[in-house]
Write a protein that holds these residues in place. Structure first.
Motif, short mmCIF file in Angstrom:
data_model
loop_
_atom_site.label_atom_id
_atom_site.label_comp_id
_atom_site.label_asym_id
_atom_site.label_seq_id
_atom_site.Cartn_x
_atom_site.Cartn_y
_atom_site.Cartn_z
N ASN A 173 0.83 -1.21 0.00
CA ASN A 173 0.00 0.00 0.00
C ASN A 173 0.87 1.26 0.00
OD1 ASN A 173 -2.43 1.40 -0.07
ND2 ASN A 173 -2.58 1.48 2.17
N LYS A 174 1.85 1.28 -0.89
CA LYS A 174 2.80 2.39 -0.95
C LYS A 174 2.72 3.05 -2.33
CE LYS A 174 6.82 1.58 0.89
NZ LYS A 174 8.22 1.16 1.06
N CYS A 175 2.35 4.33 -2.33
CA CYS A 175 2.22 5.08 -3.58
C CYS A 175 3.03 6.37 -3.50
CB CYS A 175 0.75 5.40 -3.86
SG CYS A 175 -0.16 3.99 -4.51
N LEU A 176 3.13 7.03 -4.63
CA LEU A 176 3.85 8.29 -4.75
C LEU A 176 2.85 9.40 -5.03
CD1 LEU A 176 6.80 9.46 -4.97
CD2 LEU A 176 6.49 9.31 -7.44
N LYS A 177 3.05 10.55 -4.37
CA LYS A 177 2.24 11.73 -4.61
C LYS A 177 3.17 12.93 -4.70
CE LYS A 177 -1.69 9.89 -2.10
NZ LYS A 177 -2.49 9.94 -0.89
N GLY A 178 2.72 13.96 -5.38
CA GLY A 178 3.51 15.17 -5.46
C GLY A 178 2.98 16.12 -6.50
N HIS A 179 3.81 17.10 -6.87
CA HIS A 179 3.43 18.10 -7.87
C HIS A 179 4.70 18.70 -8.48
CE1 HIS A 179 3.55 20.09 -3.88
NE2 HIS A 179 4.28 20.99 -4.54
N ILE A 180 4.55 19.23 -9.69
CA ILE A 180 5.66 19.90 -10.37
C ILE A 180 5.13 21.20 -10.97
CG2 ILE A 180 5.32 18.61 -12.55
CD1 ILE A 180 8.45 18.64 -12.78
N ASN A 181 5.89 22.26 -10.78
CA ASN A 181 5.52 23.58 -11.27
C ASN A 181 5.85 23.68 -12.75
OD1 ASN A 181 5.84 26.46 -11.94
ND2 ASN A 181 5.59 26.83 -9.75
N LEU A 182 4.87 24.00 -13.58
CA LEU A 182 5.07 24.05 -15.03
C LEU A 182 5.71 25.34 -15.50
CD1 LEU A 182 1.71 22.47 -16.17
CD2 LEU A 182 3.94 21.37 -15.96
N ASN A 183 5.94 26.28 -14.58
CA ASN A 183 6.63 27.51 -14.91
C ASN A 183 8.10 27.44 -14.49
OD1 ASN A 183 7.19 30.23 -15.56
ND2 ASN A 183 6.47 30.95 -13.58
N THR A 184 8.35 26.97 -13.26
CA THR A 184 9.72 26.98 -12.72
C THR A 184 10.41 25.63 -12.75
OG1 THR A 184 8.99 26.48 -10.47
CG2 THR A 184 9.03 28.82 -11.12
N GLY A 185 9.64 24.55 -12.79
CA GLY A 185 10.22 23.21 -12.72
C GLY A 185 10.40 22.72 -11.30
N GLU A 186 10.10 23.57 -10.30
CA GLU A 186 10.21 23.13 -8.90
C GLU A 186 9.20 22.01 -8.66
OE1 GLU A 186 9.80 26.44 -6.24
OE2 GLU A 186 11.16 27.66 -7.44
N TRP A 187 9.60 21.06 -7.82
CA TRP A 187 8.74 19.90 -7.60
C TRP A 187 8.84 19.43 -6.16
CZ3 TRP A 187 11.01 15.41 -5.87
CH2 TRP A 187 12.41 15.38 -5.94
N GLU A 188 7.86 18.64 -5.78
CA GLU A 188 7.88 17.99 -4.48
C GLU A 188 7.17 16.64 -4.65
OE1 GLU A 188 6.50 18.76 0.15
OE2 GLU A 188 6.12 20.31 -1.35
N ALA A 189 7.73 15.60 -4.06
CA ALA A 189 7.12 14.27 -4.14
C ALA A 189 7.42 13.52 -2.85
CB ALA A 189 7.65 13.50 -5.34
N TRP A 190 6.50 12.65 -2.46
CA TRP A 190 6.66 11.89 -1.23
C TRP A 190 5.91 10.56 -1.35
CZ3 TRP A 190 3.93 16.28 -2.00
CH2 TRP A 190 2.55 16.21 -1.87
N GLU A 191 6.34 9.60 -0.55
CA GLU A 191 5.65 8.32 -0.50
C GLU A 191 4.48 8.43 0.47
OE1 GLU A 191 8.29 5.09 0.34
OE2 GLU A 191 9.64 5.58 -1.31
N ASP A 192 3.39 7.77 0.11
CA ASP A 192 2.18 7.85 0.92
C ASP A 192 1.39 6.57 0.71
OD1 ASP A 192 0.21 8.82 2.59
OD2 ASP A 192 -0.09 10.69 1.49
N VAL A 193 0.32 6.39 1.48
CA VAL A 193 -0.55 5.24 1.26
C VAL A 193 -1.32 5.45 -0.04
CG1 VAL A 193 -0.79 4.70 3.71
CG2 VAL A 193 -2.43 6.25 2.62
N CYS A 194 -1.71 4.36 -0.67
CA CYS A 194 -2.47 4.43 -1.90
C CYS A 194 -3.94 4.72 -1.56
CB CYS A 194 -2.38 3.13 -2.68
SG CYS A 194 -0.69 2.67 -3.11
N VAL A 195 -4.57 5.55 -2.32
CA VAL A 195 -5.99 5.85 -2.15
C VAL A 195 -6.77 4.93 -3.06
CG1 VAL A 195 -7.78 7.59 -2.35
CG2 VAL A 195 -5.48 8.24 -1.58
N GLN A 196 -7.69 4.16 -2.51
CA GLN A 196 -8.48 3.24 -3.32
C GLN A 196 -9.74 3.87 -3.81
OE1 GLN A 196 -7.08 0.56 -4.29
NE2 GLN A 196 -5.36 0.68 -2.90
#
Length: 196
Positions: A173-196
């Motif tokens: 039950n391990k998934c990846l979540k995050g976001h990436i900025n389409l202007n700057t390229g800055e990003w953040e990602a982390w491991e989290d539980v999977c949402v069913q």
């Protein structure tokens, strides 16, 4: 979605919405016409009063992003909230009252955008590669484009983002979540539980 406003009222509130969006983002009419497309207008009556809502798409470069704004156009006299703000009741609001309600977060919100013509990535394939390279996860993929990023503060900063998802291990039950900025390229990602 439906409409309880007349066609003339819809047109009037569309023009007010357009003026507020352009003012809040220092947007020219030509930028508005080139980038904001495919409007769907609706209005509802609820316990606070009547709200005007517009769903639209903002097109930047090769990407189209679904957006939404909504604001009160009338507040019911029977609605007891926000009495300290002396908001007029049972009347149709003009642009200045709508702007006041937006600034005071009275069931009203208008988006503000950084005016981009080009994204950091030239196409979806380049974006997918950047997501995998940035996060270090080969399972990382783009989910959807948005201006609102859950969990990030502030949740909106005027730049477009793509949310990142991925399944690392289903059994654990391990998934990846995050976001990436389409202007700057800055990003953040982390491991989290999977949402069913």
């Amino acid at each position: 979605m439906g409409n309880i406003l007349s066609q003339n009222q819809q047109n009037e509130y569309f023009e007010i919405w357009k003026s507020l969006v352009m003012n809040k983002s220092a947007m020219s009419e030509s930028y508005f016409d080139a980038h904001i497309v495919d409007y769907k207008i609706s209005s509802i009556a609820w316990n606070a009063g009547v709200s005007f809502r517009i769903d639209y798409q903002l097109k930047i470069d090769w990407m189209t992003i679904n957006c939404q704004d909504e604001f009160l156009v009338t507040m019911n006299s029977s609605y007891e909230a926000f009495e300290h703000l002396n908001i007029p009741r049972d009347v149709n609001f003009d642009e200045s009252q709508i702007d006041f309600n937006i600034n005071n977060m009275v069931h009203s919100e208008i988006s503000s955008y950084n005016l981009l013509d080009q994204l950091k990535y030239n196409n979806c394939d380049e974006l997918k590669t950047a997501i995998k390279d940035s996060t270090g996860y080969q399972v990382a993929v783009p989910d959807r484009a948005t201006y609102y990023v859950p969990g990030k503060l502030p949740r909106e900063d005027g730049d477009p983002y793509v949310l990142i998802i991925g399944t690392i291990n289903n059994q654990e039950n391990k998934c990846l979540k995050g976001h990436i900025n389409l202007n700057t390229g800055e990003w953040e990602a982390w491991e989290d539980v999977c949402v069913q």
